[in-house]
Design a protein around this motif. Structure first.
Motif, PDB file in Angstrom:
ATOM      1  N   VAL A 141      11.518 -81.212 -50.044  1.00 40.82           N
ATOM      2  CA  VAL A 141      11.411 -80.934 -51.467  1.00 40.82           C
ATOM      3  C   VAL A 141      12.079 -82.082 -52.207  1.00 40.82           C
ATOM      4  CG1 VAL A 141      11.954 -79.332 -53.340  1.00 40.82           C
ATOM      5  CG2 VAL A 141      11.507 -78.452 -51.043  1.00 40.82           C
ATOM      6  N   LEU A 142      11.361 -82.706 -53.149  1.00 46.56           N
ATOM      7  CA  LEU A 142      11.896 -83.800 -53.955  1.00 46.56           C
ATOM      8  C   LEU A 142      12.190 -83.280 -55.353  1.00 46.56           C
ATOM      9  CD1 LEU A 142       9.501 -86.741 -52.976  1.00 46.56           C
ATOM     10  CD2 LEU A 142      11.696 -86.119 -51.955  1.00 46.56           C
ATOM     11  N   VAL A 143      13.347 -83.663 -55.880  1.00 42.36           N
ATOM     12  CA  VAL A 143      13.765 -83.189 -57.204  1.00 42.36           C
ATOM     13  C   VAL A 143      14.346 -84.360 -57.990  1.00 42.36           C
ATOM     14  CG1 VAL A 143      15.122 -81.515 -58.515  1.00 42.36           C
ATOM     15  CG2 VAL A 143      14.370 -80.956 -56.183  1.00 42.36           C
ATOM     16  N   ASN A 144      13.881 -84.521 -59.214  1.00 39.10           N
ATOM     17  CA  ASN A 144      14.384 -85.564 -60.110  1.00 39.10           C
ATOM     18  C   ASN A 144      14.694 -84.934 -61.460  1.00 39.10           C
ATOM     19  OD1 ASN A 144      13.921 -87.770 -62.305  1.00 39.10           O
ATOM     20  ND2 ASN A 144      14.201 -88.929 -60.425  1.00 39.10           N
ATOM     21  N   PRO A 145      15.868 -85.220 -62.027  1.00 40.49           N
ATOM     22  CA  PRO A 145      16.240 -84.613 -63.308  1.00 40.49           C
ATOM     23  C   PRO A 145      15.547 -85.253 -64.504  1.00 40.49           C
ATOM     24  CG  PRO A 145      17.975 -86.097 -62.590  1.00 40.49           C
ATOM     25  CD  PRO A 145      16.955 -86.059 -61.479  1.00 40.49           C
ATOM     26  N   LYS A 146      14.579 -86.121 -64.219  1.00 40.22           N
ATOM     27  CA  LYS A 146      13.851 -86.863 -65.255  1.00 40.22           C
ATOM     28  C   LYS A 146      14.784 -87.746 -66.066  1.00 40.22           C
ATOM     29  CE  LYS A 146       9.757 -83.961 -65.819  1.00 40.22           C
ATOM     30  NZ  LYS A 146       8.926 -83.175 -66.770  1.00 40.22           N
TER      31      LYS A 146
ATOM     32  N   ALA B   9      13.786 -72.238 -62.383  1.00 38.34           N
ATOM     33  CA  ALA B   9      15.192 -72.312 -62.810  1.00 38.34           C
ATOM     34  C   ALA B   9      15.482 -73.561 -63.624  1.00 38.34           C
ATOM     35  CB  ALA B   9      16.099 -72.265 -61.580  1.00 38.34           C
ATOM     36  N   HIS B  10      14.717 -74.639 -63.378  1.00 40.55           N
ATOM     37  CA  HIS B  10      14.975 -75.913 -64.056  1.00 40.55           C
ATOM     38  C   HIS B  10      13.645 -76.490 -64.548  1.00 40.55           C
ATOM     39  CE1 HIS B  10      19.081 -75.854 -62.412  1.00 40.55           C
ATOM     40  NE2 HIS B  10      18.517 -75.468 -61.275  1.00 40.55           N
ATOM     41  N   PRO B  11      13.088 -75.939 -65.613  1.00 33.55           N
ATOM     42  CA  PRO B  11      11.756 -76.357 -66.079  1.00 33.55           C
ATOM     43  C   PRO B  11      11.684 -77.797 -66.560  1.00 33.55           C
ATOM     44  CG  PRO B  11      12.804 -74.860 -67.648  1.00 33.55           C
ATOM     45  CD  PRO B  11      13.644 -74.835 -66.415  1.00 33.55           C
ATOM     46  N   ASN B  12      12.815 -78.426 -66.835  1.00 31.46           N
ATOM     47  CA  ASN B  12      12.804 -79.812 -67.313  1.00 31.46           C
ATOM     48  C   ASN B  12      12.899 -80.825 -66.177  1.00 31.46           C
ATOM     49  OD1 ASN B  12      12.663 -79.078 -70.057  1.00 31.46           O
ATOM     50  ND2 ASN B  12      14.879 -78.771 -70.135  1.00 31.46           N
ATOM     51  N   TRP B  13      13.038 -80.367 -64.954  1.00 29.58           N
ATOM     52  CA  TRP B  13      13.108 -81.256 -63.815  1.00 29.58           C
ATOM     53  C   TRP B  13      11.722 -81.496 -63.234  1.00 29.58           C
ATOM     54  CZ3 TRP B  13      17.731 -79.074 -60.420  1.00 29.58           C
ATOM     55  CH2 TRP B  13      18.924 -79.274 -61.117  1.00 29.58           C
TER      56      TRP B  13
END
Length: 293
Positions: free
Chosen positions: A177-182, A281-285
């Motif tokens: 799973v890759l996640v970036n806070p933009k 949980a984190h729609p902006n990520w």
């Protein structure tokens, strides 16, 4: 010399390059840092499609198209096209190239480099002109330090300044799973914040990881030496790592490259549900998932 198209359209996934481990082992007199890294290419990425056309055209679409700076004329895809034509001794092909930008820009997962490498591979197929391996590698290096490793999207060890490549171990069937806070992170700023520039290399890896537990055990003996300095530049990375660590289905977490994208390893059966829970949980990520191999 002109070219003759071999088929109507060729398309390929330009896979993200994820550094499962990244050790900074020194710095050359010219300022370039030496590294020792295990890079992998999950089934997550941009999409490149090339087809013959009446005029040369580059179309950039996708969720991150607007984040590319400098206009299409400065895009690595077009630089790859021009460089390929020169190396192959052909006129610049009249083709329509569509880059669907799904990976965030300046995010530590080699999106632009993979786009360039994928373009080179597709151009060989569509024109029927195949460069010698050393010539292709030289062209890729001229486009960027991370482009050569992306030519073959298989597990690889990167050493030197990234030009010294060798096959990596076989990976287990697992998910990522890759996640970036933009939040964009500039690589020079991360290296500027790096305190220790001469660190031990990667521990010796087996030829094959039998399962996810074996891969996790190995990664626990390695590091990403850029993670701590990146946290000082982009504190939001800590939030991403905390969110991944809090999920019991994620067995290992770390930042990739110079950030800000982080990854979590898990069983294949859990990837989609983890992605959906993080999105909720984190729609902006930015969150994406898929098989590691």
């Amino acid at each position: 010399m002109a070219y003759s198209p071999q088929s109507s359209v060729r398309a390929e996934l330009a896979r993200a390059k994820v550094n499962l481990a990244l050790h900074i082992t020194g710095q050359r007199s010219d300022g370039f840092h030496l590294l020792d890294s295990l890079a992998v290419f999950p089934q997550i990425g941009d999409r490149i499609a090339i087809e013959p056309a009446d005029t040369l055209e580059l179309i950039v679409d996708g969720p991150f198209a607007r984040d590319l700076e400098g206009g299409t004329e400065n895009n690595l895809v077009l630089k790859s096209l021009n460089g390929f034509a020169e190396s192959a001794g052909i006129v610049v092909p009249k083709v329509k190239i569509t880059l669907t930008k799904r990976l965030p820009v300046a995010s530590g997962i080699g999106g632009g480099s993979s786009d360039a490498a994928t373009t080179l591979r597709l151009l060989e197929d569509i024109t029927g002109h195949y460069l010698a391996e050393d010539e292709l590698h030289k062209l890729a290096t001229s486009l960027g330090a991370d482009v050569p490793v992306c030519l073959e999207p298989e597990p690889q060890f990167m050493r030197g300044i990234g030009e010294d490549l060798s096959p990596g171990p076989s990976l287990p069937a697992c998910g990522i799973v890759l996640v970036n806070p933009k939040v964009g992170v500039e690589t020079p700023a991360v290296f500027k914040a790096l305190e220790h520039r001469k660190n031990p290399p990667l521990p010796k890896a087996p030829a094959e990881f039998d399962d996810l537990a074996a891969l996790t055990h190995y990664l626990e003996s390695s590091r990403n030496d850029l993670q701590v300095p990146a946290l000082s530049v982009c504190p939001e990375i800590a939030d991403v790592l905390t969110a991944l660590d809090a999920d019991s289905r994620v067995v290992f977490t770390r930042m990739s490259g110079s950030g800000a994208t982080c990854f979590g390893l898990c069983e294949n059966t859990d990837t989609r549900s983890i992605e959906m829970d993080l999105r909720s949980a984190h729609p902006n990520w930015w969150v994406a998932s898929g098989p590691l191999r």
